[in-house]
Design an enzyme around this catalytic site. Sequence first.
Site: not given
Length: 482
Positions: A173, A294, A307
Site C-alpha cells: 500500500h 528544467s 516518467e
Amino acid sequence: MDLDDQHEFARDGALPAKAKTLWHGRFTGGPSESLLAYTVSLPYDQRMWRDDIVGSKAHVRGLARVGLLSNDERDDVLRALDQVGAEMETGSFDFAETDEDIHTAIERRVTEIAPAGGKLHTARSRNDQVATDLRLWCKRELRDVALRLVEMQEALLEQAIEAGDTYLPGYTHLQRAQPVLLSHHLMAHGWALGRDVSRLLDTIDRLDVSPLGAGALAGSSLPIDPIGNAADLGFAKAFDNSLDAVSDRDFVAEAVFDLALIGIHLSRIGEEWVLWTSGEFGFVRLDDGYATGSSMLPQKKNPDIAELARGKSGRLIGNLTGLLATLKGLPMAYNRDLQEDKEPLFDSVEQVTLAVAALTGMIATATFNVDVMQAAADEETMAATDLAEYLVRNGMPFREAHAVVGAHVQSCLAGEGSLAELVMADPRLGAEGAALVAPGVGVKMRTSRGAAGPAARAEQIDSYRSMVQSELAAIRELASFD
Ligand code: ARG
C-alpha cells in the site's frame, strides 16, 4: 465550403484512366486522389521491404519447382528482386504515385527490371503475401525485443550484485512494511521481464506458420507448393486452412498484448524510480546522461525516462484495444480493415524498444543512496512482524502475538517510550526481542525460500542466472533459422 458547392467535390482529382494499378484491367477509370490518400499503407509498411523480398524469392523458387516458371525466368526474377533489395538498402528506390503499399511497389519495380516479373504474382495474392511478410517481420523483431529485455535483466542483476547487503523498506500500500534487500527488489522486476521474454518466445512459436499459397482466400488451381515454401522461408509449418491463413491476425494481437504487458512492467519500474529520485524518498541519484534539467528551474534534475515509461504504457494499451476492436466482427476472410494491424504493431515494437534501451541505461548508471534507504528501513516499527514471529517460535498463537506486538506499537506511537524499551520491559520479549528492533537486523530475518533476506539470495541469483541463460539459448536457436 458552401453547401451548394458540395456536389463539385463528388469526385476529386483522379489519376489517368489507365493508371497502372494492380487491378487496372477491370477498371475504366483511375483511382481518385482521396482514395489513394486514404488507403495507402506505403508510409508505414515500407519497413517490411526485406520480408517482402525474402517472401517473394521463396515464392519464385516455389513456382519454378512446380514448373510455373522456367529456371531462366526464375533466375531473372530473383536477380530483379535482389536489385530491388539493393535499391531499397541504398535509398535509391523510386516510389511511384500508384504504389499503394510496399508489395505493390516491389512488384511494379520487378516487372520494370525483368520481363518475367509479370509472373511473380502467379497463384499469389497480396492477402497471403502480406500475412507472410508480417509473420516474417514479427519473428525477427519480437526476437530482437526479447534480446533487449535480456539485456535489461542483466543490468538489473548487475546492480543487484553490486548492492550487496544494502536494504530498503519493502512496501505494501506504499506504506513501509518490512525491510528487503535492494538486490531482491531489483531482481523482482527482472523476474517479470523473464515472463515477458517467455511470452514473446511463445508468441513466435505460435506464429511460425507460413500462409504463403493461401492466395486471395481459397488457394489455387495451379500446382503450387505451400509446404516447400514454408520450409524455404524457415517456417515450422504451412497453413492448413486458406481462409484462416489470410485472415488470422491472432499473432499480431498476441504480440501487441505482450508488448503492452512489457509496457506495464516498465511503467511500474518508471513509477518507482520517479518516487525514488524524489526529494521525499531520495533513494536514487540518476546519472546526468539519463536525467533532464528544467528550462526555468536551475536546481532541477528530472527522471523523464521513468516518467515516459509510465506515460507511454497508455499508448501501448491503446494499440492493443484498438487492434482488438478492429479484428472483432470481421467476416471471413481478408478485409481491408486488416491493414490496420500494422501501425499499432510497429508503434508498440518501436516504443518498447526505445523504452527498454533508455531504462536499461538509467538503471545501469544510477547510484543508490544507501544510507537514506537503510535509515528508512531502520524505523523501529518495521520489526513488528519479527517480534510477533519471535513469540510464535516460543509457542504463542500468531493472532495473540499480533495483538501483543500491536499494543507495544500503539504505546510507542503514543509516546510511552521507544519500541526497543517497551519490548525490553515485556518479559515475553525481553533482550532477545529488543535485539530484533536494532538497525539492520530485520532484513536478515527473512530466511525462507525466495525471501527478501541475504540467506535466500545466493539461491535466487543462481536461478535468475539460469533463467537468463535459457532465454539466451532459446533466442539464439531462433536466430539460427535466419
Ligand atoms: N496493404 C494491404 C494490407 O496491408 C495489402 C492487402 C491488400 N489486399 C487487398 N485485397 N486489397 O492489408
